[in-house]
Each structure stands twice: as structure tokens, then as C-alpha cells.
Design a protein around this motif. Structure first.
Motif, mmCIF file in Angstrom:
data_model
loop_
_atom_site.group_PDB
_atom_site.id
_atom_site.type_symbol
_atom_site.label_atom_id
_atom_site.label_comp_id
_atom_site.label_asym_id
_atom_site.label_seq_id
_atom_site.Cartn_x
_atom_site.Cartn_y
_atom_site.Cartn_z
ATOM 1 N N SER A 43 -12.369 12.366 -7.091
ATOM 2 C CA SER A 43 -12.401 12.738 -5.555
ATOM 3 C C SER A 43 -11.040 12.879 -5.180
ATOM 4 C CB SER A 43 -13.120 11.523 -4.851
ATOM 5 O OG SER A 43 -12.210 10.342 -5.046
ATOM 6 N N VAL A 44 -10.954 13.487 -3.922
ATOM 7 C CA VAL A 44 -9.676 13.990 -3.411
ATOM 8 C C VAL A 44 -8.861 12.397 -3.038
ATOM 9 C CG1 VAL A 44 -8.425 14.960 -1.370
ATOM 10 C CG2 VAL A 44 -10.730 16.138 -2.356
ATOM 11 N N ARG A 45 -7.682 12.638 -3.846
ATOM 12 C CA ARG A 45 -6.660 11.494 -3.408
ATOM 13 C C ARG A 45 -5.513 12.171 -2.936
ATOM 14 N NH1 ARG A 45 -8.389 7.421 -6.975
ATOM 15 N NH2 ARG A 45 -6.583 6.068 -5.768
ATOM 16 N N THR A 46 -4.870 11.433 -1.947
ATOM 17 C CA THR A 46 -3.725 11.660 -1.417
ATOM 18 C C THR A 46 -2.280 11.114 -2.093
ATOM 19 O OG1 THR A 46 -4.563 12.148 0.889
ATOM 20 C CG2 THR A 46 -2.132 11.783 0.589
ATOM 21 N N LYS A 47 -1.611 12.043 -2.579
ATOM 22 C CA LYS A 47 -0.505 11.336 -3.422
ATOM 23 C C LYS A 47 0.646 10.803 -2.113
ATOM 24 C CE LYS A 47 3.116 10.832 -6.425
ATOM 25 N NZ LYS A 47 2.802 9.658 -7.808
ATOM 26 N N PHE A 48 1.024 12.052 -1.411
ATOM 27 C CA PHE A 48 1.623 11.786 -0.129
ATOM 28 C C PHE A 48 1.233 12.870 0.790
ATOM 29 C CE2 PHE A 48 4.374 14.509 -2.747
ATOM 30 C CZ PHE A 48 4.948 15.580 -1.892
ATOM 31 N N ALA A 49 1.562 12.582 2.170
ATOM 32 C CA ALA A 49 1.467 13.484 3.275
ATOM 33 C C ALA A 49 2.631 13.392 4.130
ATOM 34 C CB ALA A 49 0.191 13.601 3.842
ATOM 35 N N PHE A 50 3.196 14.300 4.482
ATOM 36 C CA PHE A 50 4.538 13.992 5.523
ATOM 37 C C PHE A 50 4.377 15.181 6.709
ATOM 38 C CE2 PHE A 50 9.360 14.343 5.684
ATOM 39 C CZ PHE A 50 9.426 13.505 6.750
ATOM 40 N N GLY A 51 4.252 14.730 7.979
ATOM 41 C CA GLY A 51 3.981 15.634 8.815
ATOM 42 C C GLY A 51 4.458 14.975 10.329
ATOM 43 N N THR A 64 -2.130 5.103 -2.858
ATOM 44 C CA THR A 64 -1.984 4.287 -4.022
ATOM 45 C C THR A 64 -3.051 4.259 -5.056
ATOM 46 O OG1 THR A 64 -2.954 2.159 -3.042
ATOM 47 C CG2 THR A 64 -0.707 2.786 -2.606
ATOM 48 N N LEU A 65 -2.780 3.678 -5.995
ATOM 49 C CA LEU A 65 -3.779 3.821 -7.330
ATOM 50 C C LEU A 65 -4.837 3.044 -7.017
ATOM 51 C CD1 LEU A 65 -4.287 4.615 -10.211
ATOM 52 C CD2 LEU A 65 -2.991 2.685 -10.855
ATOM 53 N N GLY A 66 -4.684 2.034 -6.167
ATOM 54 C CA GLY A 66 -5.885 1.144 -5.463
ATOM 55 C C GLY A 66 -6.893 1.894 -4.789
ATOM 56 N N GLY A 67 -6.259 2.973 -4.023
ATOM 57 C CA GLY A 67 -7.105 3.669 -3.138
ATOM 58 C C GLY A 67 -6.762 3.391 -1.651
ATOM 59 N N ARG A 109 8.403 0.733 5.675
ATOM 60 C CA ARG A 109 7.627 -0.464 5.538
ATOM 61 C C ARG A 109 7.258 -0.816 4.025
ATOM 62 N NH1 ARG A 109 1.158 0.687 6.757
ATOM 63 N NH2 ARG A 109 1.179 -1.280 5.787
ATOM 64 N N GLN A 110 6.606 -2.189 3.815
ATOM 65 C CA GLN A 110 6.498 -2.413 2.314
ATOM 66 C C GLN A 110 5.296 -1.936 1.948
ATOM 67 O OE1 GLN A 110 5.851 -6.780 1.995
ATOM 68 N NE2 GLN A 110 7.181 -6.583 0.126
ATOM 69 N N ILE A 111 5.209 -1.331 0.832
ATOM 70 C CA ILE A 111 4.132 -0.799 -0.089
ATOM 71 C C ILE A 111 3.739 -1.505 -1.235
ATOM 72 C CG2 ILE A 111 3.049 1.265 -0.912
ATOM 73 C CD1 ILE A 111 4.708 2.966 0.948
ATOM 74 N N LEU A 112 2.799 -2.447 -1.108
ATOM 75 C CA LEU A 112 2.635 -3.132 -2.367
ATOM 76 C C LEU A 112 2.120 -2.697 -3.910
ATOM 77 C CD1 LEU A 112 1.798 -6.498 -0.229
ATOM 78 C CD2 LEU A 112 3.978 -5.614 -1.293
ATOM 79 N N GLU A 113 1.501 -1.555 -3.652
ATOM 80 C CA GLU A 113 0.817 -0.843 -4.850
ATOM 81 C C GLU A 113 1.497 0.278 -5.264
ATOM 82 O OE1 GLU A 113 -3.398 -0.567 -4.083
ATOM 83 O OE2 GLU A 113 -3.131 -1.229 -2.009
ATOM 84 N N GLU A 114 1.426 0.348 -6.430
ATOM 85 C CA GLU A 114 1.815 1.875 -7.012
ATOM 86 C C GLU A 114 1.330 3.135 -6.459
ATOM 87 O OE1 GLU A 114 4.122 2.676 -9.262
ATOM 88 O OE2 GLU A 114 4.744 0.566 -10.308
ATOM 89 N N THR A 115 1.816 4.194 -6.630
ATOM 90 C CA THR A 115 1.108 5.381 -6.062
ATOM 91 C C THR A 115 0.246 5.977 -7.166
ATOM 92 O OG1 THR A 115 3.124 6.821 -6.798
ATOM 93 C CG2 THR A 115 3.148 5.822 -4.330
#
Length: 283
Positions: A43-51, A64-67, A109-115
Motif C-alpha cells: 500500500s502507499v507509504r510515506t517515507k517523508f513529505a516536506f511542504g 515509520t515502519l510501524g505505520g 519533535r521526538q520520533i520513537l520509531e524507525e522510518t
């Protein structure tokens, strides 16, 4: 602009996205996307988006890998009267994502999961959102209204000092951690690295001659002066400034000139103490 469907071969565990932008509208009805990376894991997964948000404030999404999709948002709107340098980074060891505007951290901000890992095919977009990243024909919305230049994707999380340096020094294109770089200098969406991420213009996107003197050419005329040369656009006023401390980001104007559509120059001293850095920017 869209790149071919590809995988970055398990790179971008940490990453930085940087660009120079100038929005054309004070506010819009929807989010405008500067750069995004979409992957297909069934399915479509966003690695990153900057705007930019509808109020022209920078926004950075990290998938993140966890969705989970983490959102980082600045409350400082970018104006339409001049160019801004923007960057966004993710550091897995520091568990942090951050946005930088003109060399200064705007929010984090803190991001606790792997991308999401780069083991699936995907597509990189510049200036729009694509909801079908692996289809042969992208499905586009969220168009950026304005100018985008010097788009870079790095395989590391920049420190604040690296962001400041990146603001003023253009990559050579051969850096080992530079994954992709679009400077549009040759009037094409060619990737300036050797990684071959050459783009294709879509929709109403076009490349226009609009030079940004982020690292202007210095032509030596004598032992104590030089000429700062920069490409101009007819009808645009340029302010020439100098700084003695790039880290502080303070600039002192020394004059202005009206562009004639050609190459223009101004003589500047090169033996001043302390050392001076010069730039020409659109008013």
C-alpha cells in the motif's frame, strides 16, 4: 517534477532534505508540497513529505515502519517577497525530526520509531504530492505555487552547523552522502549527482532562469578587489549585502541595482578584516 520509480538501496535510515523556495501566495487553501518520497509496501507509504501549510508554515511528515506518520510543524510563515532556505532532517539515533528555516531550527519533535526502509520501490516528487508512487503515471495534487530550487536529499541527519553551511555552499554533486541533487542550472530536471535520479516535468511545472546567488562567482580583478557576478531578471531589484558571521545570519546592505536580464557585477573588497562574505538577493 517526478523521478523514476526506484529504491535508494537501503539508504536514508537518517536523512536531510533541503531546498530554496519562494512561495507566490501569502496563503492557499491546502498544503503545498516541496518534496516527498513515497514507497510501496503493498500500500502507499510515506517515507517523508516536506511542504508548507495553507498559511505558508513549513511542515515535515515522517512515515515509520510501524505505520505511524509523525508531523512536525513550524508556526513561522514564509513570506513571498524573498527566497528562504528550508531543511528537514531525521536522526534515528537521536530519535528526533527537525525543521530549519534560514539556518535556524524552527521546531523539532521526538520520533520513537524507525522510518520506512528503502527496500521497496518508490518515487520522489518535487513540487507536488503523488498518491500512487509506483504507478507509471503519478496521481498529483498539493501543487507548490511558487519557485523551488537547489533541492537536495542527503543520507545523513544534518547538525545545525551543517544546515548553516548548506545554506551558503552549493554541493559539488560528488559527495558520498548526497543521494540526489536538482539545481536546474542547465534548464533541465537532471540529477546533478551520479545516482541518475533525473526528473520529468509534470503538469504546469517549468524551469525558469532565476539565479539565486547562494554561492556567487568571484572573479579576481586585482589584489584587493573582486567582482561579484550574478545573473539578473529584468524588472527585479537586487540588494547586495555582506556578512562577517554566517552563523549569526546578519547581513549589512551596501546597495541595490535593477536587473537588466543579463550578467551584472559589483566590485567588493577581498582583503577586509574581519573576512566579509557577499551575496546578492532579490528584493
Amino acid at each position: 517534477m517526478s523521478t523514476p520509480t526506484n529504491s535508494y538501496n537501503q539508504r536514508l535510515r537518517d536523512f536531510t532534505v533541503a531546498a530554496r523556495i519562494r512561495p507566490s501566495q501569502i496563503s492557499t487553501g491546502s498544503t503545498q508540497w516541496i518534496a516527498e518520497r513515497g514507497l510501496d509496501f503493498g500500500s502507499v507509504r510515506t517515507k517523508f513529505a516536506f511542504g508548507l501549510t495553507p498559511s505558508n508554515c513549513p511542515i515535515f511528515l515522517v512515515g515509520t515502519l510501524g505505520g505511524t506518520i509523525y508531523s512536525i510543524r513550524s508556526d513561522i510563515p514564509l513570506c513571498t517577497s524573498h527566497w528562504s532556505h528550508v531543511a528537514a532532517s531525521y536522526d534515528h539515533a537521536d530519535t528526533k525530526g527537525a525543521i530549519f528555516v534560514n539556518g535556524k531550527m524552527a521546531c523539532a519533535r521526538q520520533i520513537l520509531e524507525e522510518t520506512i526502509p528503502e527496500i521497496a520501490p518508490g518515487r520522489t516528487m518535487i513540487g507536488a504530492h503523488n498518491s500512487t508512487p509506483t504507478n507509471s503515471v503519478p496521481t498529483l495534487d498539493g501543487f507548490f505555487v511558487g519557485y523551488v530550487d537547489e533541492v537536495q536529499i542527503w543520507d545523513e541527519a544534518f547538525t545545525p552547523a551543517q544546515v548553516i553551511s548548506n545554506r551558503y555552499v552549493r554541493p559539488a554533486g560528488v559527495e558520498s552522502n548526497l543521494v540526489a541533487y536538482w539545481n536546474f542550472d542547465d534548464q533541465t530536471p537532471r540529477d546533478a549527482t551520479t545516482n541518475g535520479m533525473n526528473g520529468t516535468l509534470l503538469g504546469d511545472a517549468q524551469i525558469v532562469l532565476r539565479h539565486i546567488a547562494c554561492n556567487p562567482l568571484l572573479t579576481l580583478d586585482s589584489e584587493d578587489q573582486a567582482t561579484l557576478d550574478f545573473q539578473t531578471v529584468t524588472g527585479t531589484t537586487y540588494i547586495v549585502e555582506f556578512s562577517t558571521n554566517l552563523a549569526e545570519g546578519s547581513w549589512t546592505p551596501i546597495g541595490d541595482m535593477d536587473g537588466n536580464g543579463g550578467l551584472m557585477g559589483v566590485e567588493v573588497p577581498i582583503n577586509a578584516t574581519p573576512l566579509r562574505y557577499f551575496r546578492a538577493r532579490e528584493q
